[in-house]
Write an enzyme that holds these catalytic residues in place. Structure first.
Site, mmCIF file in Angstrom:
data_model
loop_
_atom_site.group_PDB
_atom_site.id
_atom_site.type_symbol
_atom_site.label_atom_id
_atom_site.label_comp_id
_atom_site.label_asym_id
_atom_site.label_seq_id
_atom_site.Cartn_x
_atom_site.Cartn_y
_atom_site.Cartn_z
ATOM 1 C CG ASP A 130 -4.903 -0.650 0.866
ATOM 2 O OD1 ASP A 130 -5.109 -1.681 1.527
ATOM 3 O OD2 ASP A 130 -4.671 -0.661 -0.358
ATOM 4 C CB SER B 231 -0.898 -0.024 1.227
ATOM 5 O OG SER B 231 -2.106 0.478 0.861
ATOM 6 C CB SER B 232 3.779 2.322 -1.922
ATOM 7 O OG SER B 232 3.334 1.772 -3.148
HETATM 8 C C1 GLA Z 1 -5.469 -3.312 -2.736
HETATM 9 C C2 GLA Z 1 -6.646 -2.365 -2.542
HETATM 10 C C3 GLA Z 1 -7.417 -2.700 -1.268
HETATM 11 C C4 GLA Z 1 -7.767 -4.188 -1.192
HETATM 12 C C5 GLA Z 1 -6.546 -5.058 -1.500
HETATM 13 C C6 GLA Z 1 -6.899 -6.515 -1.631
HETATM 14 O O1 GLA Z 1 -4.510 -3.095 -1.739
HETATM 15 O O2 GLA Z 1 -6.213 -1.035 -2.479
HETATM 16 O O3 GLA Z 1 -8.578 -1.911 -1.191
HETATM 17 O O4 GLA Z 1 -8.842 -4.499 -2.039
HETATM 18 O O5 GLA Z 1 -5.894 -4.669 -2.698
HETATM 19 O O6 GLA Z 1 -7.398 -7.010 -0.433
#
Ligand code: GLA
Length: 389
Positions: free
Chosen positions: A174, A128-129
């Site tokens: 995220d 989640s960068s």
């Molecule tokens: C990405 C998306 C999240 C989530 C994940 C999978 O990180 O940004 O919202 O859906 O994939 O769980």
């Protein structure tokens, strides 16, 4: 507080050209323990934040322009705060532009700024960068404007910036995690009601993240295609069962009854979601019981489901999971994040983590011919302003 050395040097260089002293912010990476692809289906997730950060230093300008220098991308981009609109081609600056547009849309009059960014978070690795960049930008721009917003509101604003400006139909996991994380805790989030519960991570448990080094391994593999399939499955199910308002409402019995209407692919996508929501609940119990073994097997089941039913893994990631599972002390592992490459999360007893990391490093290097990037998870607090002293 360990900022990258090049970031500290760049702040000093930039301070020479900026009259007023700047302010420093950082946002952590998100590690999803379990609950993958459930968030945009109104389901349950159990992520945590870890002490890997996107760092941002902001200096005020006298006009309404924003200049952003990214040290890790080695790029500079600019935009005006007046009349921000989504563009046809997306790039990294759209995360910042989108957040600025969202804040202005929420009635915050922003000020122009010179911004410097650096990040410890490997880009596109499932940690989640992008949400870290959104949250750290939102907080810095708000701070400069002398305003603040509740963390939950900021998470929603950043999610819609990602929808509109980066054109990724992501869920809320995220942004919510990065905005609301608590040190030492995982966050059980119900993505429909947005009710959240902080779950302590027991000290006798260890989590390790290992990067496969692979990015977007399937040519047609992309996040939005899974979101589209879920929307399609929901349409078919709701036509037969109007009480189903989202795939969160699906139970195993209904899923089996509806298999013919769904067809093989959509049936398997839904089966992943039903089983994954169950695994999230069980993982909370495992954390509460300090049961690392139970948690490990939930992670391994999750990986099998993502590989076989949701079909978002790839051979390199599967090999890394198998390598990790073959190591002494490893209780389970799985791919994390959006999929099609990226990192693997490994669970061990805390006492075994260093030894397991070393063995994984050796076996990975023997298989792949290079050292993997690794990180021992250290559950961190939320995105925030920090003092430089
Ligand atoms: C990405 C998306 C999240 C989530 C994940 C999978 O990180 O940004 O919202 O859906 O994939 O769980």
């Amino acid at each position: 507080m360990r900022m990258p050395a090049r970031f500290t040097r760049a702040i000093q260089d930039m301070a020479v050209d900026n009259a007023a002293g700047g302010r420093l912010f950082r946002a952590p990476a998100r590690i999803n323990i379990i609950g993958e692809h459930t968030d945009y289906n109104d389901g349950l997730v159990l992520p945590t934040a870890t002490a890997l950060f996107t760092w941002l230093h902001i200096f005020e300008r006298s006009d309404r322009r924003v200049q952003v220098t990214s040290l890790n991308l080695d790029q500079v981009a600019h935009f005006s705060l007046d009349g921000i609109e989504p563009s046809a081609e997306t790039s990294w600056i759209d995360y910042v532009r989108g957040v600025a547009a969202g804040l202005e849309g929420a009635g915050v009059r922003l000020r122009g700024a010179n911004i410097l960014i650096d990040s410890d978070i490997p880009l596109g690795s499932g940690l989640s960068s992008s949400a870290a960049l959104e949250l750290v930008s939102a907080q810095a721009l708000l701070g400069l404007a002398g305003r603040s917003l509740p963390a939950e509101r900021l998470a929603e604003l950043c999610q819609s910036a990602e929808h509109r400006y980066a054109k990724v139909q992501c869920g809320i996991m995220d942004q919510y995690t990065i905005a609301c994380a608590r040190k030492g805790h995982a966050l059980l989030l119900d993505c429909r009601s947005l009710q959240a519960m902080q779950v302590p991570i027991p000290g006798d448990l260890g989590f390790l993240v290992v990067d496969s080094g692979v990015r977007h391994c399937l040519p047609d593999g992309n996040y939005n295609s899974r979101a589209d399939e879920c929307a399609e499955a929901l349409k078919l199910l709701a036509a037969e069962q109007p009480q189903i308002k989202s795939l969160r409402d699906l139970d195993r019995a209904t899923l089996e009854r509806c298999e013919p209407a769904l067809g093989d692919v959509l049936y398997r996508r839904c089966r992943h979601l039903v089983s994954e929501n169950e695994r999230v609940r069980k993982a909370v119990t495992a954390l509460q019981n300090h049961d690392a073994r139970a948690l490990g097997s939930l992670l391994s089941d999750c990986h099998a489901s993502l590989r076989d039913d949701y079909e978002i893994s790839c051979p390199e990631v599967d090999t890394l999971v198998a390598t990790a599972n073959s190591v002494d002390g490893v209780l389970g592992s799985r791919m994390v994040g959006g999929g099609f490459g990226g990192c693997v999360l490994v669970v061990t007893a805390a006492d075994d983590i260093a030894g397991a990391a070393e063995q994984i490093r050796e076996r990975y290097a023997a298989n792949v011919g290079s050292e993997p990037w690794m990180h021992i998870v250290n559950a961190a607090g939320p995105a925030q302003e920090i003092s430089e002293s």
